[in-house]
Design an enzyme around this catalytic site. Sequence first.
Site, mmCIF file in Angstrom:
data_model
loop_
_atom_site.group_PDB
_atom_site.id
_atom_site.type_symbol
_atom_site.label_atom_id
_atom_site.label_comp_id
_atom_site.label_asym_id
_atom_site.label_seq_id
_atom_site.Cartn_x
_atom_site.Cartn_y
_atom_site.Cartn_z
ATOM 1 N N TRP A 153 34.987 31.180 42.321
ATOM 2 C CA TRP A 153 34.686 29.760 42.521
ATOM 3 C C TRP A 153 35.855 28.848 42.193
ATOM 4 O O TRP A 153 35.783 27.654 42.475
ATOM 5 C CB TRP A 153 33.482 29.377 41.649
ATOM 6 C CG TRP A 153 33.583 29.989 40.272
ATOM 7 C CD1 TRP A 153 32.966 31.133 39.849
ATOM 8 C CD2 TRP A 153 34.384 29.550 39.169
ATOM 9 N NE1 TRP A 153 33.331 31.432 38.550
ATOM 10 C CE2 TRP A 153 34.203 30.467 38.108
ATOM 11 C CE3 TRP A 153 35.244 28.466 38.964
ATOM 12 C CZ2 TRP A 153 34.840 30.339 36.876
ATOM 13 C CZ3 TRP A 153 35.889 28.341 37.734
ATOM 14 C CH2 TRP A 153 35.684 29.270 36.716
ATOM 15 N N ASN A 154 36.910 29.369 41.553
ATOM 16 C CA ASN A 154 37.929 28.425 41.054
ATOM 17 C C ASN A 154 38.794 27.852 42.181
ATOM 18 O O ASN A 154 39.257 26.720 42.100
ATOM 19 C CB ASN A 154 38.782 29.055 39.951
ATOM 20 C CG ASN A 154 39.479 30.309 40.377
ATOM 21 O OD1 ASN A 154 39.060 30.967 41.342
ATOM 22 N ND2 ASN A 154 40.534 30.684 39.699
ATOM 23 N N LYS A 177 31.615 37.451 50.843
ATOM 24 C CA LYS A 177 30.575 37.121 49.851
ATOM 25 C C LYS A 177 31.255 36.207 48.831
ATOM 26 O O LYS A 177 31.992 36.665 47.965
ATOM 27 C CB LYS A 177 30.057 38.420 49.209
ATOM 28 C CG LYS A 177 29.477 38.268 47.813
ATOM 29 C CD LYS A 177 28.170 37.515 47.779
ATOM 30 C CE LYS A 177 27.700 37.347 46.327
ATOM 31 N NZ LYS A 177 28.294 36.173 45.643
ATOM 32 N N GLU A 180 28.580 32.539 43.768
ATOM 33 C CA GLU A 180 27.226 31.997 43.863
ATOM 34 C C GLU A 180 27.215 30.471 43.748
ATOM 35 O O GLU A 180 26.347 29.809 44.303
ATOM 36 C CB GLU A 180 26.329 32.571 42.747
ATOM 37 C CG GLU A 180 26.288 34.074 42.660
ATOM 38 C CD GLU A 180 27.516 34.656 41.969
ATOM 39 O OE1 GLU A 180 28.466 34.998 42.697
ATOM 40 O OE2 GLU A 180 27.536 34.767 40.738
ATOM 41 N N GLY A 230 38.757 38.004 40.819
ATOM 42 C CA GLY A 230 37.806 37.669 39.754
ATOM 43 C C GLY A 230 38.271 38.248 38.438
ATOM 44 O O GLY A 230 39.470 38.463 38.227
ATOM 45 N N SER A 231 37.321 38.544 37.558
ATOM 46 C CA SER A 231 37.696 38.973 36.208
ATOM 47 C C SER A 231 38.121 40.445 36.187
ATOM 48 O O SER A 231 37.726 41.243 37.046
ATOM 49 C CB SER A 231 36.530 38.753 35.241
ATOM 50 O OG SER A 231 35.454 39.584 35.613
ATOM 51 N N GLU A 252 42.663 41.224 42.592
ATOM 52 C CA GLU A 252 43.501 40.161 42.023
ATOM 53 C C GLU A 252 42.703 39.607 40.855
ATOM 54 O O GLU A 252 41.684 38.949 41.054
ATOM 55 C CB GLU A 252 43.783 39.100 43.095
ATOM 56 C CG GLU A 252 44.963 38.209 42.741
ATOM 57 C CD GLU A 252 44.544 36.970 41.972
ATOM 58 O OE1 GLU A 252 44.724 36.967 40.728
ATOM 59 O OE2 GLU A 252 44.031 36.035 42.586
ATOM 60 N N LEU A 253 43.150 39.942 39.624
ATOM 61 C CA LEU A 253 42.293 39.730 38.457
ATOM 62 C C LEU A 253 42.854 38.644 37.535
ATOM 63 O O LEU A 253 43.673 37.839 37.949
ATOM 64 C CB LEU A 253 42.102 41.062 37.734
ATOM 65 C CG LEU A 253 41.660 42.215 38.663
ATOM 66 C CD1 LEU A 253 41.567 43.525 37.910
ATOM 67 C CD2 LEU A 253 40.342 41.887 39.360
ATOM 68 N N CYS A 286 43.912 31.540 37.603
ATOM 69 C CA CYS A 286 44.351 32.848 37.090
ATOM 70 C C CYS A 286 45.818 32.826 36.658
ATOM 71 O O CYS A 286 46.204 33.572 35.775
ATOM 72 C CB CYS A 286 44.092 33.937 38.123
ATOM 73 S SG CYS A 286 44.784 33.566 39.730
ATOM 74 N N GLU A 384 41.969 36.296 27.991
ATOM 75 C CA GLU A 384 42.187 35.173 28.894
ATOM 76 C C GLU A 384 41.169 34.065 28.592
ATOM 77 O O GLU A 384 39.967 34.301 28.682
ATOM 78 C CB GLU A 384 41.982 35.662 30.335
ATOM 79 C CG GLU A 384 42.108 34.579 31.359
ATOM 80 C CD GLU A 384 41.756 35.073 32.764
ATOM 81 O OE1 GLU A 384 40.930 35.983 32.886
ATOM 82 O OE2 GLU A 384 42.326 34.531 33.721
HETATM 83 P P1 NAD Z 1 32.073 36.286 36.046
HETATM 84 O O1 NAD Z 1 32.860 37.536 35.798
HETATM 85 O O2 NAD Z 1 30.615 36.303 35.778
HETATM 86 O O3 NAD Z 1 32.249 35.827 37.568
HETATM 87 C C1 NAD Z 1 33.483 35.690 38.193
HETATM 88 C C2 NAD Z 1 33.326 35.974 39.687
HETATM 89 O O4 NAD Z 1 33.082 37.355 39.881
HETATM 90 C C3 NAD Z 1 32.143 35.243 40.296
HETATM 91 O O5 NAD Z 1 32.633 34.537 41.402
HETATM 92 C C4 NAD Z 1 31.149 36.307 40.724
HETATM 93 O O6 NAD Z 1 30.633 36.090 42.024
HETATM 94 C C5 NAD Z 1 31.956 37.565 40.736
HETATM 95 N N1 NAD Z 1 31.206 38.704 40.197
HETATM 96 C C6 NAD Z 1 30.586 38.777 39.004
HETATM 97 N N2 NAD Z 1 30.014 39.984 38.855
HETATM 98 C C7 NAD Z 1 30.261 40.697 39.984
HETATM 99 C C8 NAD Z 1 29.935 42.013 40.427
HETATM 100 N N3 NAD Z 1 29.251 42.881 39.663
HETATM 101 N N4 NAD Z 1 30.371 42.390 41.638
HETATM 102 C C9 NAD Z 1 31.086 41.545 42.421
HETATM 103 N N5 NAD Z 1 31.435 40.297 42.053
HETATM 104 C C10 NAD Z 1 31.029 39.882 40.834
HETATM 105 O O7 NAD Z 1 32.748 35.176 35.136
HETATM 106 P P2 NAD Z 1 32.740 33.614 35.202
HETATM 107 O O8 NAD Z 1 32.332 33.095 33.870
HETATM 108 O O9 NAD Z 1 32.079 33.081 36.433
HETATM 109 O O10 NAD Z 1 34.283 33.384 35.415
HETATM 110 C C11 NAD Z 1 35.192 33.518 34.362
HETATM 111 C C12 NAD Z 1 35.917 34.814 34.361
HETATM 112 O O11 NAD Z 1 36.170 35.215 35.689
HETATM 113 C C13 NAD Z 1 37.249 34.595 33.689
HETATM 114 O O12 NAD Z 1 37.304 35.376 32.534
HETATM 115 C C14 NAD Z 1 38.289 34.984 34.699
HETATM 116 O O13 NAD Z 1 39.012 36.094 34.276
HETATM 117 C C15 NAD Z 1 37.543 35.429 35.907
HETATM 118 N N6 NAD Z 1 37.951 34.731 37.120
HETATM 119 C C16 NAD Z 1 39.159 35.038 37.627
HETATM 120 C C17 NAD Z 1 39.577 34.425 38.768
HETATM 121 C C18 NAD Z 1 40.913 34.724 39.375
HETATM 122 O O14 NAD Z 1 41.411 33.926 40.156
HETATM 123 N N7 NAD Z 1 41.528 35.863 39.087
HETATM 124 C C19 NAD Z 1 38.766 33.494 39.387
HETATM 125 C C20 NAD Z 1 37.519 33.190 38.831
HETATM 126 C C21 NAD Z 1 37.114 33.844 37.707
#
Ligand code: NAD
Length: 483
Positions: A153-154, A177, A180, A230-231, A252-253, A286, A384
């Site tokens: 979402w960022n 996808k 959310e 994502g994370s 890309e984490l 990130c 992070e």
């Molecule tokens: P989160 O891990 O719950 O969600 C982050 C993203 O991952 C969401 O967009 C979600 O749709 C997706 N996600 C979550 N569980 C998943 C699964 N089992 N399978 C597939 N996708 C899944 O955390 P949050 O609180 O929403 O976001 C913060 C964390 O997410 C931070 O610690 C950061 O590291 C990470 N993040 C990283 C980036 C990036 O650009 N690398 C971007 C957004 C979030």
Amino acid sequence: MTAYPTLKMLINGEWITAGEAGTMAVINPATGGEIAQCPKASPAQLDVALKAAGDAFPGWSRTPGAERHAVLRRAADLLRERALEIATVVTAEMGKPRAQAIGEITSSADVVDFLAEEAKRRGGRLIPTRGHQLIAQMVTHEAIGPAVLLTPWNFPVNLPAKKIAGALAAGCTAILKPAENTPASAQLLVECFVDAGVPKGVLNLVHGDPGPIAEHLIASPVTRKVSFTGSTAVGKHLGALAASHMKRFTPELGGHAPVIVSKHADLDRAIALCAATKFRNAGQVCVSPTRFLVAKEIYDRFVAEFAAQASRIKVGDPGADESVDMGPLAHARRISAMEQVVADAGGNRGEIVTGGSVIERTGFFFEPTVIANPAPDSRFMTEEPFGPIAGVVPFESIEDAVGIANGLRYGLAVYAFSGDLDEAHYLGRALRAGMVGINQLIVASPETPFGGIGDSGFGSEGGEEGYLAFTDTKLVMLAKSGG
Ligand code: NAD
């Protein structure tokens, strides 16, 4: 004020408002109020999207690169035309100030343009042969197949745009996808591709609970490639899943970007850039500069001036006031994460120089925060933060600073400020990361690869790598047919 669109999925060329798995609420993080209900895809609906992506692949991958280029170029133009409308939705869904949202959308159009060009110009190579019978050794890059794109979402437009454009430019079909909490941002982006002429089934959009959807899509024999941003924790989980089905995977984490400020730096410039960049997108980036490692000779001045600039950042609802510098965090989970980081840096484990608290109002607001000298084993220094928290640590020698910078398993972006040429070269060589910015805090452009190492992932998206990430390398060795 642009109306928030009716939320839909795009499955096999049909816009669908009914989710067979029910709906989920989309919340405005600046008010805490519900914006809309979003349809959630059932496994049967995911199967229709998979079949569509599989059926459309032969036709799209054989479409000449020049035609794929033309479609993607039109999509980039539509993104620019619709930037103001889409920006309003981005701000409402994840709280980014409007100017930053417009910047994200126009830079996304530049990324789509660049990858569209790759569809026209990307060739293979011809390798000289050793024997007399062999007349050609040809290496080509062929579209992998249907790709699953999982985005956060960022940067709710830029990250999907980069993945969609890379996939479609290379000749892949795709199922997106998105996060959310940002479904409409993704929907308006996908509409640009559809209106530009992307054929039925080539691009699909589904919404719902990320875990079950990712598992269903990755396990399908139709899927050939998975791209996730994502994370680190989720990336490791999805990587294991992709490996168990032998699917190509690009993660890309997260990162925890250090910024080394040498005593040879232009200090005023470094402080101004660091304060302006750290709190962009409320620190939810990130590659956000986060661990500021500052030479002991200039440490006190850096802390005082950096904290003073941080405390002047105007925080508020960017949907109601266009002059705010920083909006809310994207959801309530981020607020509790910030509180844990600050609590762990309390006592003699660091000094909160400015900020450190939730802002008491509706929505998910946290103060721009600067922690001086956080303990090396503190939560801040090891995890992070992904929010508006910066820490400043003094160092004795430049080698010590490199040791601290390289001390975590993350390796996405690192930055350094130094006016000494030899030192700048040393830092460029010694810092371990996918991307290094020296005397500036930008490591992304449409033309350059973007990606990390270690716990920040592997592979790159962006630049020509963003096209190649969606291709298989193929060798054709051609010999004489006789004689
Ligand atoms: P989160 O891990 O719950 O969600 C982050 C993203 O991952 C969401 O967009 C979600 O749709 C997706 N996600 C979550 N569980 C998943 C699964 N089992 N399978 C597939 N996708 C899944 O955390 P949050 O609180 O929403 O976001 C913060 C964390 O997410 C931070 O610690 C950061 O590291 C990470 N993040 C990283 C980036 C990036 O650009 N690398 C971007 C957004 C979030």
